[in-house]
Write an enzyme that holds these catalytic residues in place. Structure first.
Site, PDB file in Angstrom:
ATOM      1  N   HIS A 164       0.865  -1.191   0.000  1.00  0.00           N
ATOM      2  CA  HIS A 164       0.000   0.000   0.000  1.00  0.00           C
ATOM      3  C   HIS A 164       0.898   1.236   0.000  1.00  0.00           C
ATOM      4  O   HIS A 164       1.585   1.496  -0.977  1.00  0.00           O
ATOM      5  CB  HIS A 164      -0.918  -0.106   1.224  1.00  0.00           C
ATOM      6  CG  HIS A 164      -2.044   0.877   1.286  1.00  0.00           C
ATOM      7  ND1 HIS A 164      -2.382   1.703   0.265  1.00  0.00           N
ATOM      8  CD2 HIS A 164      -2.935   1.143   2.291  1.00  0.00           C
ATOM      9  CE1 HIS A 164      -3.417   2.450   0.614  1.00  0.00           C
ATOM     10  NE2 HIS A 164      -3.765   2.124   1.854  1.00  0.00           N
ATOM     11  N   HIS A 219      -2.012  -2.380  -9.942  1.00  0.00           N
ATOM     12  CA  HIS A 219      -2.981  -1.762  -9.052  1.00  0.00           C
ATOM     13  C   HIS A 219      -4.225  -2.622  -8.963  1.00  0.00           C
ATOM     14  O   HIS A 219      -4.609  -3.240  -9.959  1.00  0.00           O
ATOM     15  CB  HIS A 219      -3.356  -0.349  -9.540  1.00  0.00           C
ATOM     16  CG  HIS A 219      -3.942   0.477  -8.461  1.00  0.00           C
ATOM     17  ND1 HIS A 219      -5.280   0.437  -8.154  1.00  0.00           N
ATOM     18  CD2 HIS A 219      -3.368   1.330  -7.582  1.00  0.00           C
ATOM     19  CE1 HIS A 219      -5.494   1.246  -7.138  1.00  0.00           C
ATOM     20  NE2 HIS A 219      -4.358   1.801  -6.769  1.00  0.00           N
ATOM     21  N   ASP A 260       3.008   5.673  -7.374  1.00  0.00           N
ATOM     22  CA  ASP A 260       4.170   5.620  -6.492  1.00  0.00           C
ATOM     23  C   ASP A 260       5.476   5.390  -7.217  1.00  0.00           C
ATOM     24  O   ASP A 260       6.546   5.616  -6.663  1.00  0.00           O
ATOM     25  CB  ASP A 260       3.961   4.553  -5.425  1.00  0.00           C
ATOM     26  CG  ASP A 260       2.907   5.002  -4.453  1.00  0.00           C
ATOM     27  OD1 ASP A 260       2.851   6.205  -4.197  1.00  0.00           O
ATOM     28  OD2 ASP A 260       2.131   4.162  -3.969  1.00  0.00           O
TER      29      ASP A 260
HETATM   30  N1  CMC Z   1       5.112  -7.111 -10.386  1.00  0.00           N
HETATM   31  C1  CMC Z   1       5.000  -8.321 -10.974  1.00  0.00           C
HETATM   32  N2  CMC Z   1       3.859  -9.028 -11.056  1.00  0.00           N
HETATM   33  C2  CMC Z   1       2.772  -8.466 -10.486  1.00  0.00           C
HETATM   34  C3  CMC Z   1       2.799  -7.203  -9.869  1.00  0.00           C
HETATM   35  C4  CMC Z   1       4.035  -6.512  -9.828  1.00  0.00           C
HETATM   36  N3  CMC Z   1       4.123  -5.322  -9.268  1.00  0.00           N
HETATM   37  N4  CMC Z   1       1.565  -6.900  -9.417  1.00  0.00           N
HETATM   38  C5  CMC Z   1       0.777  -7.933  -9.735  1.00  0.00           C
HETATM   39  N5  CMC Z   1       1.507  -8.889 -10.396  1.00  0.00           N
HETATM   40  C6  CMC Z   1       1.005 -10.142 -10.953  1.00  0.00           C
HETATM   41  C7  CMC Z   1       0.772 -11.181  -9.864  1.00  0.00           C
HETATM   42  O1  CMC Z   1       1.906 -12.001  -9.674  1.00  0.00           O
HETATM   43  C8  CMC Z   1      -0.413 -11.924 -10.398  1.00  0.00           C
HETATM   44  O2  CMC Z   1       0.038 -12.843 -11.359  1.00  0.00           O
HETATM   45  P1  CMC Z   1      -0.734 -14.270 -11.542  1.00  0.00           P
HETATM   46  O3  CMC Z   1      -2.120 -13.920 -12.018  1.00  0.00           O
HETATM   47  O4  CMC Z   1       0.093 -14.998 -12.572  1.00  0.00           O
HETATM   48  O5  CMC Z   1      -0.711 -14.944 -10.197  1.00  0.00           O
HETATM   49  C9  CMC Z   1      -1.235 -10.863 -11.144  1.00  0.00           C
HETATM   50  O6  CMC Z   1      -0.284  -9.854 -11.508  1.00  0.00           O
HETATM   51  C10 CMC Z   1      -2.326 -10.248 -10.297  1.00  0.00           C
HETATM   52  O7  CMC Z   1      -1.742  -9.824  -9.064  1.00  0.00           O
HETATM   53  P2  CMC Z   1      -2.532  -9.661  -7.688  1.00  0.00           P
HETATM   54  O8  CMC Z   1      -1.574  -9.607  -6.571  1.00  0.00           O
HETATM   55  O9  CMC Z   1      -3.634 -10.697  -7.647  1.00  0.00           O
HETATM   56  O10 CMC Z   1      -3.226  -8.266  -7.914  1.00  0.00           O
HETATM   57  P3  CMC Z   1      -3.829  -7.350  -6.784  1.00  0.00           P
HETATM   58  O11 CMC Z   1      -4.889  -6.553  -7.408  1.00  0.00           O
HETATM   59  O12 CMC Z   1      -4.171  -8.155  -5.579  1.00  0.00           O
HETATM   60  O13 CMC Z   1      -2.551  -6.472  -6.371  1.00  0.00           O
HETATM   61  C11 CMC Z   1      -1.073  -4.710  -5.936  1.00  0.00           C
HETATM   62  C12 CMC Z   1      -2.427  -5.123  -6.532  1.00  0.00           C
HETATM   63  C13 CMC Z   1      -0.940  -3.189  -6.027  1.00  0.00           C
HETATM   64  C14 CMC Z   1      -0.979  -5.122  -4.465  1.00  0.00           C
HETATM   65  C15 CMC Z   1       0.063  -5.400  -6.770  1.00  0.00           C
HETATM   66  O14 CMC Z   1      -0.016  -5.015  -8.122  1.00  0.00           O
HETATM   67  C16 CMC Z   1       1.448  -5.116  -6.208  1.00  0.00           C
HETATM   68  O15 CMC Z   1       1.890  -5.822  -5.293  1.00  0.00           O
HETATM   69  N6  CMC Z   1       2.158  -4.079  -6.754  1.00  0.00           N
HETATM   70  C17 CMC Z   1       3.447  -3.714  -6.252  1.00  0.00           C
HETATM   71  C18 CMC Z   1       3.264  -2.829  -5.039  1.00  0.00           C
HETATM   72  C19 CMC Z   1       2.783  -1.441  -5.397  1.00  0.00           C
HETATM   73  O16 CMC Z   1       3.320  -0.796  -6.268  1.00  0.00           O
HETATM   74  N7  CMC Z   1       1.771  -0.986  -4.660  1.00  0.00           N
HETATM   75  C20 CMC Z   1       1.250   0.372  -4.803  1.00  0.00           C
HETATM   76  C21 CMC Z   1      -0.160   0.390  -5.246  1.00  0.00           C
HETATM   77  S1  CMC Z   1      -0.671   2.060  -5.688  1.00  0.00           S
HETATM   78  C22 CMC Z   1      -0.644   2.928  -4.200  1.00  0.00           C
HETATM   79  C23 CMC Z   1      -1.698   2.560  -3.268  1.00  0.00           C
HETATM   80  O17 CMC Z   1      -2.889   2.517  -3.660  1.00  0.00           O
HETATM   81  O18 CMC Z   1      -1.382   2.396  -2.069  1.00  0.00           O
END
Ligand code: CMC
Length: 391
Positions: free
Chosen positions: A228, A267, A325
């Site tokens: 987050h 995201h 970010d």
């Molecule tokens: N790098 C590589 N792969 C990723 C990433 C990433 N940053 N984010 C998601 N994926 C992949 C993940 O491995 C999954 O693959 P598969 O379907 O093969 O298992 C797929 O994409 C979907 O991921 P998810 O974790 O189910 O998606 P989510 O909606 O739960 O996660 C997130 C959203 C923001 C937590 C995630 O994209 C992440 O961890 N990003 C990196 C951290 C980040 O930059 N966070 C800031 C978010 S914006 C600021 C805020 O709102 O706080």
């Protein structure tokens, strides 16, 4: 009793009605009270955005002046707060200090507990928005062993914050207007994002009727995590770990092998483009121009990562785009804000959204305490075993 569904991580559950912020994740659009974020970023300011988020409308000239004057009037913290801070270890993470300090605000302003009284509610909101920059700057100064700087009410909200961060009693600091504007834009763009994890935390904590500053402190704690608000800090750590452009390909392979994530990408809601990221990207170039830092090796490394990710089928197929970010960390670093302060600055910005959402919830006459259900997967009923008989 009654029907309920299983929805871990709330992928498909709306927990409240809200009139504050609208996101269209597929189109990559964000609106505060109906106003597109691009227009606000271009013409407005963090405090004006705050007024709209809190009150539903942009302020008239008179309302704007009244709001800004009220904020200026409350920028100082209670003098006793200085002693409170001195209990922390110098090497405490700023977010650990911030969560403690915001909680402590409840001790300094017990009357805010009477938030059903509209006047108390209003002043509690003003106080927190006004004092957050002072408290966040104190988190930084304390860690550095630098004297706390009292707020300067002749400066605008963001310039005053930068002043409290970087001035010393012997050396006045006048923030460059382009930098102050860029910083203000970071605050505005982070001010609210509907029911994200920390905002939902504030609502859930607040739904018990707890002190508003205690509810906001819960939001600060939730924001700390790298999935987050900790993401901008994680972006810079990642860039430092990669270290050199020659190592980008190896790093990217590790991302695809799911050893780690590309921080600042992806995201939960935006599956096209984070509109805040496009604005931040432009602002990032403006700041680096003013500072003459385009050749900064870490920035070049970030741009290389961005380019590869935008062209790579792994990221395209998974709809992973840079989020706000990715750039806000680079801007803050260029301004001279240390990495470990990034999340605290996110908290400074998001305080507005937390308060607007808390206020909306508290003003709902049908408010009930939030209480999720669970899917129990543990043991069925079984008999107690005396300690001597346990294996
Ligand atoms: N790098 C590589 N792969 C990723 C990433 C990433 N940053 N984010 C998601 N994926 C992949 C993940 O491995 C999954 O693959 P598969 O379907 O093969 O298992 C797929 O994409 C979907 O991921 P998810 O974790 O189910 O998606 P989510 O909606 O739960 O996660 C997130 C959203 C923001 C937590 C995630 O994209 C992440 O961890 N990003 C990196 C951290 C980040 O930059 N966070 C800031 C978010 S914006 C600021 C805020 O709102 O706080």
């Amino acid at each position: 009793s009654g029907f309920w569904s299983y929805d871990p991580a709330f992928l498909a559950t709306a927990a409240c009605e809200s009139k504050i912020t609208y996101i269209d994740g597929d189109k990559g659009q964000l609106f505060y009270r109906g106003y597109p974020i691009e227009q606000l970023a271009e013409h407005s300011s963090h405090l004006e955005g705050a007024y709209a988020l809190l009150n539903g409308e942009l302020p008239t000239k008179a309302q704007k002046e009244e709001f800004e004057t009220a904020i200026r009037y409350h920028t100082m913290v209670h003098d006793q707060f200085l002693s409170f801070f001195k209990g922390f270890r110098r090497d405490s993470h700023p977010m650990a200090m911030l969560a403690g300090a915001v909680s402590a605000m409840a001790a300094f302003y017990p009357e805010a507990f009477d938030f059903k009284n509209a006047e108390h509610r209003k002043i509690a909101i003003i106080r927190l928005i006004a004092k957050m920059p002072t408290i966040v700057a104190m988190c930084y100064r304390y860690g550095q062993g630098l004297p706390f700087m009292y707020p300067r009410n002749d400066l605008d909200y963001s310039s005053n914050f930068l002043y409290m961060m970087f001035a010393t009693p012997c050396e006045p600091y006048v923030p460059n207007p382009v930098i102050a504007k860029a910083f203000d834009r970071i605050l505005l763009l982070h001010a609210d994002h509907e029911q994200n994890a920390s905002t939902s935390t504030v609502r859930l904590a607040g739904s018990s009727g707890t002190h508003p500053f205690a509810a906001i402190a819960a939001g600060v704690s939730c924001l700390w995590g790298p999935a987050h608000g900790g993401a901008n800090e994680a972006v810079l750590k990642m860039l430092n770990e990669i270290g050199d452009e020659s190592r980008v390909d190896v790093f990217m392979q590790g991302v695809k092998d799911k050893k780690y994530r590309l921080m600042g990408f992806g995201h939960r809601v935006y599956k096209n483009m984070d509109p805040r990221a496009s604005i931040m990207r432009k602002t990032c170039y403006e700041v680096l121009d003013v500072l003459g830092k385009h050749d900064d090796p870490l920035f070049k490394l970030a741009m290389k990562l961005e380019k590869i990710a935008l062209e790579d089928s792994y990221f395209i197929e998974k709809k992973l785009y840079p989020n706000v970010d990715f750039y806000s960390g680079i801007i803050q670093r260029a301004i001279g804000i240390p990495t470990e302060m990034f999340t605290a600055i996110f908290a400074l910005a998001r305080t507005v959204g937390w308060l607007a959402q808390w206020q909306e919830m508290i003003e709902d006459p049908d408010l009930k305490i939030g209480r999720p259900r669970q899917l129990y997967t543990g043991y069925a009923a079984r008999d107690y075993v005396a300690v001597a008989d346990r294996k």
